[in-house]
Design a protein around this motif. Sequence first.
Motif, short mmCIF file in Angstrom:
data_model
loop_
_atom_site.label_atom_id
_atom_site.label_comp_id
_atom_site.label_asym_id
_atom_site.label_seq_id
_atom_site.Cartn_x
_atom_site.Cartn_y
_atom_site.Cartn_z
N ALA A 173 0.83 -1.21 0.00
CA ALA A 173 0.00 0.00 0.00
C ALA A 173 0.87 1.26 0.00
N SER A 174 1.95 1.24 0.74
CA SER A 174 2.85 2.39 0.79
C SER A 174 3.53 2.61 -0.56
N LEU A 175 3.89 1.53 -1.23
CA LEU A 175 4.48 1.66 -2.55
C LEU A 175 3.47 2.22 -3.55
N ASP A 176 2.21 1.79 -3.44
CA ASP A 176 1.16 2.35 -4.30
C ASP A 176 1.02 3.85 -4.06
N GLU A 177 1.03 4.23 -2.79
CA GLU A 177 0.91 5.64 -2.44
C GLU A 177 2.09 6.44 -3.01
N ALA A 178 3.28 5.88 -2.93
CA ALA A 178 4.46 6.55 -3.48
C ALA A 178 4.30 6.76 -4.98
N ALA A 179 3.81 5.73 -5.68
CA ALA A 179 3.60 5.85 -7.13
C ALA A 179 2.57 6.94 -7.43
N ASP A 180 1.52 7.02 -6.63
CA ASP A 180 0.51 8.06 -6.82
C ASP A 180 1.10 9.45 -6.61
N LEU A 181 1.94 9.58 -5.61
CA LEU A 181 2.57 10.88 -5.34
C LEU A 181 3.52 11.28 -6.46
N ILE A 182 4.20 10.30 -7.03
CA ILE A 182 5.08 10.58 -8.16
C ILE A 182 4.25 11.09 -9.35
N GLU A 183 3.10 10.47 -9.56
CA GLU A 183 2.22 10.92 -10.63
C GLU A 183 1.77 12.36 -10.40
#
Length: 79
Positions: A55-65
């Motif tokens: 979930a944290s990795l998903d959140e990081a990817a969203d923040l990068i977007e």
Amino acid sequence: MNKLRRTQIKEIMDQIEELKSRIEALSEEEQESFENLPDSLQLCINGQKMEEAAASLDEAADLIEEACGSLLTAMGDQT
């Protein structure tokens, strides 16, 4: 913004997008590993940590977007 700075931002965005792809791949691997655990292990501390990590990795990817969106705005949406 001048052409040189737009070009530099585009290069940075390309690098960021590559990192985002790598993070998404890691997230998918972690989520798959979690899902392949028996239910009893999914409920233990390590299973919960695996799920939280994905979930944290998903959140990081969203923040990068989001960051890429901000860079596009800074460029004046000229890609």
